[in-house]
Design a protein around this motif. Structure first.
Motif: not given
Length: 293
Positions: A268-285
């Motif tokens: 499951f874990l790959s660069l696009p998913i880490f980017c999704v986590f990053g988007l959540f941190i920036i816009f969601g946290i």
């Protein structure tokens, strides 16, 4: 590119489009003039349907197989309707607990719809989310993660469902509900197993808003957080036996998972998913950190 990596890349595109589409649409002058409830409905339709259509053009997959639009059967339908009501105390408890630390985004969103008709509120808060979110998450993503194995696919899809809400207050109960929704779809082989309870949960909240006594209740002095936490916690605990019976019924009626097992397993874990986590941190946290301090 294997199927999981393909789905991960689509997840990143999906999240970027989700974040940007509403803001871009609001720049269109005519969009600023229509009632907010209808604007919100238009945004939902666009930011879900456009990526989904692009997904099918890109992957050449069969929408019927991805969406799993199979009929449920009356036994499953009955259990799912009851489930839609039985899970609400647990979700209410999780929602209240997280709202002690972060603003209740769903409540704030409902307040922006004040003055809208019951039909338009039901459309934007219940009907569209139930169909569009389920076709995206329990349709495209759950199908796309099949090669992870049933349980990993359920977990990863529920995780993305939680992240998609883009705030820490809704993430826990969205993730929790997402696990159940995925399980119901996998057991029944039908997307209706998640669309129906999703609609029931959201529609119940809309109905509560429009009850004749809603304004009087809102004007009443609210009990302390400790009392409300105890009340919602006890309600959630008392709902567990009914949820257990419902799940037992599903296992009896649908003894085998719908999704076949695939070999070899993919990651499951790959660069696009880490980017999704990053988007959540920036816009969601990050926008909500002030509420913790």
């Amino acid at each position: 590119m294997n199927q999981t990596k393909q789905t991960n890349l689509f997840a990143l595109i999906f999240f970027v489009f989700f974040i940007m589409s509403g803001q871009l649409l609001y720049l269109i002058p005519i969009m600023q003039e229509i009632p907010y409830a209808w604007f919100s409905s238009i945004v939902q339709v666009i930011y879900f349907t456009v990526p989904i259509m692009g997904y099918f053009i890109w992957t050449k997959k069969n929408p019927k197989e991805v969406f799993r639009l199979s009929p449920l059967g009356w036994k499953n339908l009955l259990l799912i309707i009851v489930f839609g009501f039985a899970i609400q105390p647990l979700m209410r408890f999780l929602s209240f607990f997280t709202s002690m630390f972060f603003p209740n985004v769903a409540l704030e969103y409902a307040e922006t719809l004040e003055g809208a008709s019951f039909v338009s509120t039901l459309l934007t808060m219940a009907i569209l989310p139930a169909f569009l979110e389920e076709l995206s998450l329990r349709g495209v993503f759950l199908s796309g993660y099949r090669r992870l194995g049933t349980w990993k696919a359920i977990f990863c899809t529920a995780l993305l469902f939680g992240l998609l809400h883009m705030n820490p207050q809704q993430f826990p109960y969205a993730f929790f509900a997402g696990l159940f929704f995925c399980f119901l779809v996998e057991r029944t082989g039908s997307i209706w197993a998640s669309i129906i309870p999703h609609f029931i949960i959201n529609a119940t909240n809309v109905i509560v808003i429009f009850l004749p006594v809603a304004e009087e209740v809102a004007a009443m002095e609210s009990p302390g957080n400790a009392v409300l936490l105890l009340y919602t916690g006890v309600s959630a605990f008392l709902s567990l036996p009914l949820l257990g019976l419902i799940l037992y019924g599903f296992l009896k009626i649908n003894p085998k998972p719908y999704t076949p097992k695939y070999e070899p397993k993919e990651r499951f874990l790959s660069l696009p998913i880490f980017c999704v986590f990053g988007l959540f941190i920036i816009f969601g946290i990050l926008p909500y950190l002030d509420y913790l301090f």
